[in-house]
Design an enzyme around this catalytic site. Structure first.
Site, PDB file in Angstrom:
ATOM      1  N   THR A  13       0.820  -1.218   0.000  1.00  0.00           N
ATOM      2  CA  THR A  13       0.000   0.000   0.000  1.00  0.00           C
ATOM      3  C   THR A  13       0.850   1.263   0.000  1.00  0.00           C
ATOM      4  OG1 THR A  13      -1.780  -1.146   1.166  1.00  0.00           O
ATOM      5  CG2 THR A  13      -1.781   1.251   1.256  1.00  0.00           C
ATOM      6  N   GLY A 135       0.327   8.466   9.866  1.00  0.00           N
ATOM      7  CA  GLY A 135       0.128   8.443   8.418  1.00  0.00           C
ATOM      8  C   GLY A 135       0.599   9.715   7.765  1.00  0.00           C
ATOM      9  N   LYS A 206       3.250   3.841  18.707  1.00  0.00           N
ATOM     10  CA  LYS A 206       3.283   5.219  18.212  1.00  0.00           C
ATOM     11  C   LYS A 206       3.517   6.206  19.354  1.00  0.00           C
ATOM     12  CE  LYS A 206       0.349   4.021  14.294  1.00  0.00           C
ATOM     13  NZ  LYS A 206      -1.025   4.038  13.745  1.00  0.00           N
TER      14      LYS A 206
END
Length: 433
Positions: A13, A135, A206
């Site tokens: 992706t 992202g 994260k």
């Protein structure tokens, strides 16, 4: 015009998004950099599967990492494979071959970030990882550079799109947890095995990266205490909404007087707080600095092109460093000190309890005594429903240390009137001025 050759490790992706970004905006980037960016290698397990992919026309497909390392003309290695192995080994080997590396790999960075950065500096090359958190949201470099004049007081984020999609669906559509999870899987937001997301591990990795940069400390995944959303029911979401809250999975790092505390947990977030309005698969990170006060970073937390945007920002920055001969300097995650950690058991929060009890006289006095015995003040008690010979109670506490909540839960479970301690969830205060 000079060309900087790129080896792309992985073509899923994110990898396909990187290739598309370079193809779509190559002229703009060349004008900005004064050089061309060119993908010369793509590392995949089965090169034959990709021979007819238009984006890879003129690119050498290989399954041999050693072949890439043997090419002295490679300037930047872009690792978008995911997983810890062999990605970790490839990153270190590339750095030791004097190649700069850009990675979107939160798993590797959360565990080995400072070590990777030191290896890059020793070899006078760059390592960048903006896409490992949020992202397409620019967050790591702003934390490191734009907010450098601040002592970061807290980082509170919705950093997992899967859980936010599930909780948003439960809130907006009134569906059950299991039904929302199935839809998330069908849409591709959740894996067939959703454990990493719904149990909070992805958010914890994260948070470790965010805390390392924001608090300028050596933080790893193992330093984060984690709770997931598996126990959140439609009733909890409904009751939260009735009181003016939305339930969100939060990654929370706070600076205390004698250390930092790092936690991932579901929480009732006031509808008045900006994080409550973050819906679907979007992410947001709310940062408080002692100079800037509150700032929030918001955007798509995953996806081919949004994540590729963050990857390519690092590629462009690295290319600039290569062009002016300044690689290996000014990087993030280079702090090696172990900052003290504040016990999360001491952190105070308001808490929501959902209890199933016998519907008989004297129940409230038994429950109130249990809370009082553990120095917990009750803010609100509401009987939500009756069924057969039982009742459902909702209790909201005043701010209380976590260790007291753990003890009162044990005390409640052994009360003669108690059928079930159905859930306990933190309640976030909107203490903004």
């Amino acid at each position: 015009m000079k060309t900087i050759n790129i080896a792309l490790l992985g073509f899923g992706t994110v990898g396909s998004g990187v290739a598309e970004t370079i193809k779509r905006n190559s002229q703009m980037m060349a004008e900005q950099l004064g050089c061309q960016l060119k993908i010369t290698y793509v590392l995949v397990r089965h090169p034959d599967k990709y021979k007819n992919v238009p984006l890879l026309e003129g690119v050498h497909l290989t399954s041999s990492f050693e072949e890439i390392m043997a090419d002295p003309d490679i300037g930047i290695v872009v690792e978008v494979m995911g997983g810890i192995h062999p990605a970790k080994e490839y990153i270190f080997e590339a750095l030791n071959h004097k190649m700069s590396v850009v990675s979107a790999n939160k798993d590797v960075v959360a565990l080995f970030g400072p070590e990777i950065m030191h290896t890059a500096m020793e070899n006078h090359v760059n390592f960048s990882c903006e896409a490992s958190v949020g992202g397409g949201i620019p967050i790591l470099r702003p934390l490191h550079d734009s907010l450098a004049a601040n002592e970061i007081e807290s980082i509170v984020g919705i950093v997992n799109g899967t859980t936010n999609f599930i909780l948003s669906s439960m809130d907006e559509e009134g569906v059950s947890y299991s039904d929302a999870l199935r839809v998330a899987q069908k849409k591709g937001f959740a894996e067939a095995d959703p454990t990493n997301d719904v149990c909070g591990y992805d958010a914890a990795r994260k948070l470790a990266i965010l805390a390392s940069i924001g608090f300028r400390a050596n933080v790893t995944f193992d330093d984060v205490l984690v709770e997931g959303i598996e126990k959140i029911s439609q009733k909890d979401v409904q009751y939260a909404s009735e009181m003016g809250y939305a339930i969100k999975l939060l990654a929370v790092g706070t600076r205390q007087d004698n250390g930092i505390a790092l936690n991932v947990y579901p929480a009732f977030v006031p509808r008045t707080h900006p994080l409550a309005s973050v819906k679907g698969s979007y992410n947001a990170i709310y940062v408080t600095g002692n100079i800037v006060d509150d700032v929030m970073f918001y955007g798509r937390g995953a996806g081919s092109l949004p994540t590729a945007s963050a990857v390519m920002a690092d590629v462009i920055s690295t290319a600039k460093h290569i062009m002016n001969g300044s690689t290996g300097t000014g990087m993030m995650l280079t702090e090696t000190k172990r900052i003290p950690f504040y016990s999360s058991l001491k952190l105070k929060n308001s808490y929501y309890f959902r209890l199933i009890v016998d519907d008989v006289t004297g129940v409230l006095s038994q429950i109130a005594s249990a809370y009082a015995d553990h120095d917990i003040s009750i803010k609100e008690v509401v009987q939500k429903s009756r069924f057969e010979d039982a009742a459902e109670l909702m209790i909201i506490t005043q701010d209380t240390p976590r260790e007291n909540i753990i003890q009162v839960e044990k005390a409640l479970q052994v009360l003669p009137c108690m059928r079930q301690v159905a859930n306990i969830v933190r309640v976030m205060n909107d203490d903004r001025e």
